[in-house]
Design an enzyme around this catalytic site. Structure first.
Site, PDB file in Angstrom:
ATOM      1  N   HIS A 191     -19.446  30.599 -38.117  1.00 36.76           N
ATOM      2  CA  HIS A 191     -20.722  29.837 -37.982  1.00 36.76           C
ATOM      3  C   HIS A 191     -20.577  29.082 -36.749  1.00 36.76           C
ATOM      4  CE1 HIS A 191     -22.099  30.928 -41.752  1.00 36.76           C
ATOM      5  NE2 HIS A 191     -21.050  30.516 -42.413  1.00 36.76           N
ATOM      6  N   GLU A 204     -19.849  36.122 -41.401  1.00 36.47           N
ATOM      7  CA  GLU A 204     -20.893  35.232 -41.574  1.00 36.47           C
ATOM      8  C   GLU A 204     -21.663  34.829 -40.450  1.00 36.47           C
ATOM      9  OE1 GLU A 204     -20.375  32.392 -44.427  1.00 36.47           O
ATOM     10  OE2 GLU A 204     -19.296  33.430 -46.076  1.00 36.47           O
ATOM     11  N   ASP A 229     -23.669  33.441 -37.234  1.00 34.15           N
ATOM     12  CA  ASP A 229     -24.676  32.802 -36.898  1.00 34.15           C
ATOM     13  C   ASP A 229     -24.414  32.026 -35.760  1.00 34.15           C
ATOM     14  OD1 ASP A 229     -23.766  30.597 -38.309  1.00 34.15           O
ATOM     15  OD2 ASP A 229     -25.201  31.075 -39.950  1.00 34.15           O
ATOM     16  N   GLU A 274     -12.631  30.018 -48.598  1.00 36.07           N
ATOM     17  CA  GLU A 274     -12.554  28.596 -47.948  1.00 36.07           C
ATOM     18  C   GLU A 274     -11.448  27.685 -48.973  1.00 36.07           C
ATOM     19  OE1 GLU A 274     -16.613  27.316 -48.083  1.00 36.07           O
ATOM     20  OE2 GLU A 274     -17.333  28.945 -46.802  1.00 36.07           O
ATOM     21  N   ASN A 308     -11.424  34.611 -46.985  1.00 37.77           N
ATOM     22  CA  ASN A 308     -12.600  34.274 -46.200  1.00 37.77           C
ATOM     23  C   ASN A 308     -12.831  32.857 -45.818  1.00 37.77           C
ATOM     24  OD1 ASN A 308     -15.012  35.301 -44.636  1.00 37.77           O
ATOM     25  ND2 ASN A 308     -16.240  34.437 -46.537  1.00 37.77           N
TER      26      ASN A 308
HETATM   27  O1  G3I Z   1     -31.438  28.561 -56.664  1.00 38.74           O
HETATM   28  C1  G3I Z   1     -31.840  26.837 -56.657  1.00 38.74           C
HETATM   29  C2  G3I Z   1     -32.957  26.760 -56.833  1.00 38.74           C
HETATM   30  O2  G3I Z   1     -33.414  27.131 -58.245  1.00 38.74           O
HETATM   31  C3  G3I Z   1     -33.436  25.313 -56.756  1.00 38.74           C
HETATM   32  O3  G3I Z   1     -34.765  24.958 -56.858  1.00 38.74           O
HETATM   33  C4  G3I Z   1     -33.178  24.808 -55.365  1.00 38.74           C
HETATM   34  C5  G3I Z   1     -33.245  23.607 -55.000  1.00 38.74           C
HETATM   35  O4  G3I Z   1     -32.065  23.048 -54.258  1.00 38.74           O
HETATM   36  O5  G3I Z   1     -31.804  25.385 -55.092  1.00 38.74           O
HETATM   37  C6  G3I Z   1     -31.626  26.588 -55.224  1.00 38.74           C
HETATM   38  O6  G3I Z   1     -30.212  27.060 -54.866  1.00 38.74           O
HETATM   39  C7  G3I Z   1     -29.762  26.883 -53.389  1.00 38.74           C
HETATM   40  C8  G3I Z   1     -28.935  28.227 -53.254  1.00 38.74           C
HETATM   41  O7  G3I Z   1     -28.535  28.327 -51.910  1.00 38.74           O
HETATM   42  C9  G3I Z   1     -29.807  29.386 -53.471  1.00 38.74           C
HETATM   43  O8  G3I Z   1     -31.020  29.419 -52.438  1.00 38.74           O
HETATM   44  C10 G3I Z   1     -28.821  25.782 -53.365  1.00 38.74           C
HETATM   45  O9  G3I Z   1     -29.366  24.563 -53.607  1.00 38.74           O
HETATM   46  C11 G3I Z   1     -28.304  25.916 -51.693  1.00 38.74           C
HETATM   47  O10 G3I Z   1     -27.064  24.781 -51.901  1.00 38.74           O
HETATM   48  C12 G3I Z   1     -27.574  27.078 -51.618  1.00 38.74           C
HETATM   49  O11 G3I Z   1     -27.076  27.287 -50.343  1.00 38.74           O
HETATM   50  C13 G3I Z   1     -26.076  28.161 -50.207  1.00 38.74           C
HETATM   51  C14 G3I Z   1     -24.592  27.841 -49.901  1.00 38.74           C
HETATM   52  O12 G3I Z   1     -23.850  28.909 -49.250  1.00 38.74           O
HETATM   53  C15 G3I Z   1     -24.246  27.034 -50.929  1.00 38.74           C
HETATM   54  O13 G3I Z   1     -22.988  26.192 -50.399  1.00 38.74           O
HETATM   55  C16 G3I Z   1     -26.778  29.097 -49.009  1.00 38.74           C
HETATM   56  O14 G3I Z   1     -27.838  29.620 -49.168  1.00 38.74           O
HETATM   57  C17 G3I Z   1     -25.667  30.028 -48.182  1.00 38.74           C
HETATM   58  O15 G3I Z   1     -26.362  30.741 -47.131  1.00 38.74           O
HETATM   59  C18 G3I Z   1     -24.516  29.426 -48.204  1.00 38.74           C
HETATM   60  O16 G3I Z   1     -23.501  30.576 -47.886  1.00 38.74           O
HETATM   61  C19 G3I Z   1     -22.313  29.887 -47.518  1.00 38.74           C
HETATM   62  C20 G3I Z   1     -21.490  31.172 -47.989  1.00 38.74           C
HETATM   63  O17 G3I Z   1     -21.568  31.477 -49.101  1.00 38.74           O
HETATM   64  C21 G3I Z   1     -19.717  30.786 -47.659  1.00 38.74           C
HETATM   65  N1  G3I Z   1     -19.493  30.153 -46.247  1.00 38.74           N
HETATM   66  C22 G3I Z   1     -20.598  29.164 -45.696  1.00 38.74           C
HETATM   67  C23 G3I Z   1     -21.983  29.584 -46.071  1.00 38.74           C
HETATM   68  C24 G3I Z   1     -22.947  28.400 -45.362  1.00 38.74           C
HETATM   69  O18 G3I Z   1     -22.936  27.390 -46.181  1.00 38.74           O
END
Ligand code: G3I
Length: 451
Positions: free
Chosen positions: A238, A265, A267, A160, A202
């Site tokens: 997405h 990715e 969906d 990105e 990517n």
């Molecule tokens: O691990 C912490 C946890 O300790 C905490 O309590 C909780 C509270 O918010 O947050 C947890 O972290 C989260 C993390 O996922 C793990 O679950 C983050 O807040 C959350 O923002 C994070 O989101 C991920 C996101 O990337 C981050 O930008 C999504 O799961 C994941 O699906 C998403 O994936 C991205 C790809 O990497 C790149 N392309 C877009 C895609 C969708 O956004």
């Protein structure tokens, strides 16, 4: 006469049996259509993967569906920078190791996501800039890609890096502010750290021909022209409720540049068009020989980061949705357009020295104003326990960062010695270290002293 009639009757019965057998073969062929996504994709040499997390590997019904349906996995979050290097130079590979072990035990391949990204950086990197950040990035790639060397099918080396909207510009970020060459430095570094992995760029909102995908297209074309190592482009996909009519055409134009394309990715918003769109995306990939695999961004709807969109192939109970049937049918109907065999990059060959001791050779990836050097240290007829390489940096050039070695300076004649994990090299075997420098010029063959 009676005998003749009997023979005719036998012939007729036999013919009927042959016909029946033939029909049985025909029926069993379609009955033999693959019944899982991974097997169906494998018919044309492709993979079908899903994003998951180590803590979901034993969670039901996620685990049953993951293990049954997919032949590739990717870490949704656990190979990102914040996770793998929470404190500078302190690495955490536990979750990624678990995912890889799970995959390898089941014959699945693993996509690596992601080495460098402006988001989900650890706080220490977020607060860095300039040369310190550039060197931290190089070190991160070396250590992470090096740790999983030989085990990753494809790495999302850079994620990105382009802005949304019509500008076609790079996205502003701390990494971008280290210099426009940060992406190519990341790719060169990744190639040296894991020469067997395919290296991908990517991004999202690239699911059709638009200003952003065209900017990426131009970067890939430039990289190919200048020999920057890039093997694939990931289209995240997405998607909402309609598919860009240029989706397949966009895949094709990247493939025509000589890189693989992966849907990384996928969906799609739940709705009347969801199943149809899943089928369209799958057929578009199958239609392009160099579209080598599809990954969905989660297994069950409730796993998805798009809360409430229900954008995946299975509901929360693990039931197959109509979208699943659309994908499976498309995969089973395709299969006659296999991608070309993958070709590993040519190995760097260095003849081992004839006696004991060690030898060193250097290869350069240069651009106007800078280069990345990869130095190969090869043991002679006996194992060595440590090494020192003396290498002369070109006049006017300055080393700005290095990996897998200690160094004595950054200009002129520089001594490089092994670090704790790469000093021992078996007879005839090699290890590599590298550095990045500003400036240009050639480097004479370095000397090597074993210890
Ligand atoms: O691990 C912490 C946890 O300790 C905490 O309590 C909780 C509270 O918010 O947050 C947890 O972290 C989260 C993390 O996922 C793990 O679950 C983050 O807040 C959350 O923002 C994070 O989101 C991920 C996101 O990337 C981050 O930008 C999504 O799961 C994941 O699906 C998403 O994936 C991205 C790809 O990497 C790149 N392309 C877009 C895609 C969708 O956004």
């Amino acid at each position: 006469m009676r005998r003749t009639r009997r023979i005719r009757a036998i012939v007729a019965v036999s013919a009927t049996m042959v016909l029946a057998a033939g029909m049985a073969v025909a029926i069993s062929t379609s009955a033999n259509a693959a019944t899982t996504l991974g097997a169906a994709a494998a018919q044309s040499g492709r993979y079908f993967g899903a994003a998951t997390n180590s803590f979901m590997l034993n969670r039901q019904p996620h685990a049953t569906v993951l293990n049954r349906e997919f032949n590739s996995i990717v870490a949704e979050n656990e190979m990102k920078w914040y996770h793998t290097e929470p404190n500078q130079n302190q690495f955490n590979f536990t979750a990624g190791d678990q995912l890889i072990a799970h995959a390898r035990a089941r014959g699945m391949t693993v996509r690596g996501h992601t080495l460098v990204w402006h988001a989900q950086q650890p706080a220490w990197a977020e607060n860095m800039s300039g040369t310190a950040l550039r060197n931290a990035m190089i070190n991160h790639i070396n250590r992470v890609a090096g740790h999983w060397r030989g085990q990753i099918h494809s790495w999302d080396v850079v994620n990105e890096a382009f802005a949304d909207g019509g500008s076609g510009a790079r996205r502003d970020s701390n990494l971008q502010r280290t210099g426009n060459d940060w992406i190519e430095v990341a790719f060169r570094t990744a190639r040296a750290a894991d020469p067997g992995a395919k290296l991908c760029y990517n991004d999202y909102n690239t699911d059709g021909i638009n200003a952003k995908s065209t900017a990426i297209y131009n970067m890939v074309r430039d990289f190919k022209a200048r020999g920057v190592p890039i093997d694939c482009v990931g289209l995240q996909s997405h998607l909402g409720t309609t598919l860009d009519p240029t989706y397949q055409q966009n895949i094709q134009r990247f493939a025509d540049l000589g890189v693989d394309v992966q849907i990384t990715e996928l969906d799609i918003q739940q709705g009347a068009n969801q199943a149809n769109m899943y089928g369209q995306v799958t057929r578009a990939c199958l239609a392009v020989a160099r579209c080598t695999g599809i990954t969905v961004w989660g297994v069950l709807d409730p796993d998805s980061w798009r809360t409430g969109a229900n954008p995946l192939l299975f509901d929360g109970n693990g039931n197959k949705k109509p979208a699943y049937d659309a994908v499976l049918n498309a995969l089973n109907a395709g299969g006659n357009n296999p991608p070309p065999p993958t070709t590993a990059p040519p190995p760097v060959t260095t003849p081992p020295p004839s006696g004991g001791g060690c030898s060193a050779s250097v290869s350069l990836n240069s651009w106007n104003g800078g280069f990345v050097a990869t130095v190969r240290v090869t043991a002679g007829s006996s194992a060595i326990n440590g090494w020192r390489v003396r290498l002369t940096v070109p006049s006017g050039a300055t080393v700005t960062g290095s990996w897998n070695a200690n160094r004595s300076g950054n200009t002129g004649a520089v001594d490089w010695t092994n670090v704790d994990y790469n000093g021992r090299v078996a007879a005839g075997q090699s290890t590599e270290f590298g550095f990045q420098a500003t400036g240009n010029g050639s480097i004479p063959t370095p000397s090597c002293t074993a210890s």
